[in-house]
Scaffold this active site. Structure first.
Site, PDB file in Angstrom:
ATOM      1  CB  CYS A   2      -0.928   0.085   1.196  1.00 53.36           C
ATOM      2  SG  CYS A   2      -1.962  -1.349   1.429  1.00 53.36           S
ATOM      3  NE  ARG A  27       4.613   0.823  -0.041  1.00 48.75           N
ATOM      4  CZ  ARG A  27       5.350   0.470   0.990  1.00 48.75           C
ATOM      5  NH1 ARG A  27       6.626   0.716   0.970  1.00 48.75           N
ATOM      6  NH2 ARG A  27       4.820  -0.106   2.032  1.00 48.75           N
ATOM      7  CD1 TRP A  74      -0.683  -6.324  -2.872  1.00 48.00           C
ATOM      8  CD2 TRP A  74      -0.889  -6.832  -0.697  1.00 48.00           C
ATOM      9  NE1 TRP A  74      -0.403  -7.663  -2.731  1.00 48.00           N
ATOM     10  CE2 TRP A  74      -0.523  -7.997  -1.405  1.00 48.00           C
ATOM     11  CE3 TRP A  74      -1.082  -6.918   0.668  1.00 48.00           C
ATOM     12  CZ2 TRP A  74      -0.334  -9.226  -0.799  1.00 48.00           C
ATOM     13  CZ3 TRP A  74      -0.896  -8.152   1.287  1.00 48.00           C
ATOM     14  CH2 TRP A  74      -0.524  -9.285   0.560  1.00 48.00           C
ATOM     15  CG  ASN A 100       0.574   2.028   3.717  1.00 47.54           C
ATOM     16  OD1 ASN A 100      -0.504   2.139   3.145  1.00 47.54           O
ATOM     17  ND2 ASN A 100       1.707   2.528   3.236  1.00 47.54           N
ATOM     18  N   GLY A 101      -0.490  -1.254   6.638  1.00 45.90           N
ATOM     19  CA  GLY A 101      -0.228  -2.152   7.761  1.00 45.90           C
ATOM     20  C   GLY A 101      -1.478  -2.914   8.157  1.00 45.90           C
ATOM     21  CD  GLU A 482      15.644 -14.609  -7.499  1.00 44.68           C
ATOM     22  OE1 GLU A 482      15.091 -15.086  -6.509  1.00 44.68           O
ATOM     23  OE2 GLU A 482      15.333 -13.500  -7.967  1.00 44.68           O
ATOM     24  CE  LYS A 486      12.545 -12.599  -9.626  1.00 47.85           C
ATOM     25  NZ  LYS A 486      13.061 -12.013  -8.450  1.00 47.85           N
ATOM     26  CD  GLU A 489       8.610 -12.175  -8.327  1.00 49.66           C
ATOM     27  OE1 GLU A 489       7.977 -11.579  -7.447  1.00 49.66           O
ATOM     28  OE2 GLU A 489       9.849 -12.262  -8.311  1.00 49.66           O
ATOM     29  CG  HIS A 505      15.638 -38.655  -2.948  1.00 54.15           C
ATOM     30  ND1 HIS A 505      15.969 -39.943  -2.583  1.00 54.15           N
ATOM     31  CD2 HIS A 505      16.804 -38.037  -3.244  1.00 54.15           C
ATOM     32  CE1 HIS A 505      17.289 -40.084  -2.632  1.00 54.15           C
ATOM     33  NE2 HIS A 505      17.820 -38.940  -3.033  1.00 54.15           N
ATOM     34  CE  LYS A 627      11.015  -3.821  -5.389  1.00 48.83           C
ATOM     35  NZ  LYS A 627      11.597  -4.988  -6.069  1.00 48.83           N
TER      36      LYS A 627
HETATM   37  C1  AGP Z   1      11.204 -10.829  -5.445  1.00 49.30           C
HETATM   38  O1  AGP Z   1      11.057 -10.823  -6.799  1.00 49.30           O
HETATM   39  C2  AGP Z   1      10.015 -10.677  -4.659  1.00 49.30           C
HETATM   40  N1  AGP Z   1       9.183  -9.660  -5.106  1.00 49.30           N
HETATM   41  C3  AGP Z   1      10.106 -10.905  -3.162  1.00 49.30           C
HETATM   42  O2  AGP Z   1      10.407 -12.255  -3.014  1.00 49.30           O
HETATM   43  C4  AGP Z   1      11.085 -10.082  -2.297  1.00 49.30           C
HETATM   44  O3  AGP Z   1      12.405 -10.414  -2.602  1.00 49.30           O
HETATM   45  C5  AGP Z   1      10.775 -10.349  -0.821  1.00 49.30           C
HETATM   46  O4  AGP Z   1       9.466  -9.943  -0.550  1.00 49.30           O
HETATM   47  C6  AGP Z   1      11.741  -9.671   0.116  1.00 49.30           C
HETATM   48  O5  AGP Z   1      11.704  -8.293  -0.017  1.00 49.30           O
HETATM   49  P1  AGP Z   1      12.820  -7.374   0.614  1.00 49.30           P
HETATM   50  O6  AGP Z   1      14.098  -7.723  -0.066  1.00 49.30           O
HETATM   51  O7  AGP Z   1      12.375  -5.985   0.330  1.00 49.30           O
HETATM   52  O8  AGP Z   1      12.880  -7.690   2.070  1.00 49.30           O
END
Ligand code: AGP
Length: 632
Positions: A2, A27, A74, A100-101, A482, A486, A489, A505, A627
């Site tokens: 947010c 955000r 969000w 926010n929160g 990773e 990527k 998401e 396994h 984000k």
């Molecule tokens: C990465 O592509 C993500 N959007 C997410 O996993 C991110 O890395 C994670 O939320 C941690 O965020 P930060 O590095 O701001 O703590």
């Protein structure tokens, strides 16, 4: 999660707030709203959808309003809807807030407001409860009412509030969610993040936990939890507003992928001193401190956690210190064995991820020394750590983290090398070799990025696959995680990553005719083993895309499996070798095994980007994500 923007000045609040919200859309972006002070009192408009939708429903509003607050959401409590969008108001609409929160005791407060004040709620949100609560305490002074309400709320919040009868002030309060005040010329601002204000101001106050800010046209006053005025030094933002613009790229994600050679160069260059010795600015760990440490924890979330997995191998491999890695949301609830002899390293791009922040606090409570690797200067994680090592990646706007990851990796190399040198566990020759490899990375990254056309072509041939596997061994297993994150998401493809040796396994049961498998094989010492794993999935009908290092044809040397030169010899992989096993192969420039993650991740980022683009996905704002994740 947010975004909040507030403005008070001589006029033009509507445009300033809309502009700020656009810069914060990364955000959260499921709904948006604005409250403006108008002649008739407070005018609140809000809608499901993005800022464009909000703009469409406020066209008729006079642009001359001198103050207002806005929000991009969000969803946490209640689905995205017009009713659940912020701002929320109290019963008679005389107080409006953005938040926010998460207010954890909102149900309890809601019951109290209904029974004691006859409150009627129009949304499912915790925020509306806060609006009614402030309203219940309001006796003509918004600052007083916000104080009283904050004392009753539990959880995390950054709140901006306005009262219809006080057209000269915005009141803000913060606990565990970022909030800043911008200092303008005859105007002042409120925001959850710096990019919202960069077009207007570069001088800001960072509002701390449990502080309240009174923002008027002529100034900003900050008060602590006991309502004593706090003298706060101003913070000057030294990065450019342009850094938060797309600069001709179609998406922030692509721009940020291409910024990696520069980001890695700068992160490294600033830290290599005379004779290439590492200067860890912001870190005061001495040899004595390091000798007193018996265990390192690396804790983070998502992509940052994946960087931590590589960091574990580096610290153990270079410095010989035992390292545990954990996901922040798990760490804090499992009573980890942390004490004064623990070095707790947390990694966070935003420095505001609540899970990471709470894990950090838990580690501090148990006596650990906290070192953080952070991108955002002045963020909560940075402020609460004993030592901070900045990644200097510049602002990362796309939700999918790319340049933050590679600069986090680089920081882990530097920290591991620094520890190894201080502890006397790495000789000059070995140290010189690794540093030389790191110095070569930016150019090699450029070479990978130059092959974007080939990766785009590959994306065209596979973008319709609905399920993808990533496998790898050693460092490649972490890069596989990773690459898979990527892809899922930004493209919403169901992707799964697993250490290649673990496939047999259980997970290999999922491999069938036509399954798409990315096989990462950059680790010379594990190359033969990877070839076997590739054969295993091919035997079950998988199409395999290999990723390996492009060694020169004549560059076939004998190496030993251990860095100490002992153990079984192995052959450095030959160029083209993977071609004979995989259906297609992506090559990155040759490099030492240890630094390969810095290169191997790039084609995977590009593939995720181009696949998502071909699938018509909203790359910079993927569905359901935000984000910085400031809720648990
Ligand atoms: C990465 O592509 C993500 N959007 C997410 O996993 C991110 O890395 C994670 O939320 C941690 O965020 P930060 O590095 O701001 O703590």
């Amino acid at each position: 999660m947010c975004g909040i923007v507030g403005y008070i000045g001589s006029g033009g609040a509507k445009d300033v707030i809309i502009d700020g919200l656009r810069r914060l859309e990364y955000r959260g972006y499921d709904s948006a709203g604005i409250a403006l002070m108008t002649d008739g009192g407070l005018t609140v408009r809000k809608t499901i959808g993005r800022i464009d939708s909000l703009e469409a429903i406020i066209k008729d509003l006079d642009g001359s309003s001198h103050m207002g607050i806005g929000h991009t959401r969000w969803a946490t409590h209640g689905a995205p809807s017009d009713a659940n969008a912020h701002p929320h108001t109290n019963g008679d609409g005389s107080i409006a807030i953005v938040h926010n929160g998460i207010i954890e005791n909102y149900l309890e407060l809601k019951e109290w407001l209904i029974s004691e004040h006859g409150a009627v709620f129009r949304s499912e949100t915790d925020t509306e409860v806060a609006a009614h609560l402030i309203g219940a305490f309001y006796k003509g002074d918004l600052l007083d009412a916000v104080y009283e309400a904050a004392a009753k709320m539990r959880g995390a919040y950054a709140i901006g509030a306005m009262a219809a009868s006080e057209p000269d002030r915005i009141v803000a309060v913060r606990k565990d969610a970022p909030l800043i005040a911008g200092i303008g010329d005859d105007c002042n601002f409120l925001a959850s993040d710096i990019p919202a204000l960069l077009k207007y101001v570069r001088t800001i106050y960072l509002i701390e936990n449990n502080e309240t800010a009174l923002i008027t046209r002529s100034g900003v006053t900050i008060y602590d939890g006991n309502r004593r005025e706090v003298k706060r030094d101003v913070f000057h933002v030294n990065w450019d507003a342009d850094a938060a613009e797309k600069e001709g790229y179609d998406h922030f994600m692509l721009k940020e992928i291409h910024e990696q050679p520069k980001g890695v160069f700068e992160t490294l260059d600033r830290r290599l001193g005379k004779g290439d010795e590492i200067k860890l600015d912001g870190i005061s760990l001495t040899r004595e401190d390091l000798l007193a440490i018996d265990r390192v924890y690396i804790v983070a979330c998502g992509t940052a956690y994946h960087a931590g997995l590589v960091g574990k191998r580096l610290i153990e491999g270079f410095a010989g210190l035992p390292v545990e890695t954990d996901i922040a949301s798990e760490f804090r609830y499992r009573d980890p064995c942390v004490n004064e002899k623990t070095l707790f390293i947390c990694i966070s791009q935003s420095g505001e991820t609540l899970d990471t922040l709470e894990a950090l606090r838990e580690a501090k409570r148990k006596g650990a020394r906290v070192l953080s690797v952070v991108n955002v200067v002045g963020s909560s994680v940075a402020r609460e750590s004993d030592d901070v090592f900045y990644t200097w990646a510049g602002p990362e706007i796309a939700v999918a983290s790319t340049k933050a990851y590679t600069t986090q990796l680089l920081c882990m190399y530097l920290i591991a090398l620094y520890m190894a040198r201080r502890l006397g566990r790495m000789g000059d020759e070995e140290y010189g070799r690794v540093v030389a490899e790191l110095k070569g990375i930016p150019d090699k990254m450029r070479a990978v990025l130059e092959s974007e056309g080939e990766i785009r072509d590959l994306a065209k041939s596979i973008y319709k696959n609905e399920s993808v596997f990533f496998i790898g061994r050693g460092m490649d297993a972490h890069v596989a995680l990773e690459g898979s994150l990527k892809l899922k998401e930004v493209s919403y493809i169901n992707s799964f990553a697993i250490a290649a040796g673990e496939l047999k396994h259980g997970t290999i049961a999922l491999i069938e005719q036509g399954s798409l498998v990315f096989a990462l094989a950059t680790q010379d010492r594990l190359f033969d083993k990877m070839l076997s794993n590739i054969q295993e999935v091919k035997a079950r009908g998988a199409k395999v895309i290999g990723l390996a290092k492009q060694a020169a044809e004549d560059d076939v040397k004998l190496f030993r499996r251990s860095r100490h030169g002992k153990g079984e010899p192995y052959r450095k992989q030959e160029s083209g070798y993977l071609d004979r096993s995989a259906d297609e192969t992506i090559y990155v420039p040759d490099c030492a095994d240890e630094v390969a993650p810095l290169l191997a991740v790039l084609p995977l980022q590009l593939l995720a980007y181009h696949i998502a683009k071909l699938r018509g996905c909203d790359i910079d704002k993927p569905k359901n994500l935000a984000k910085s994740v400031t809720v648990e």
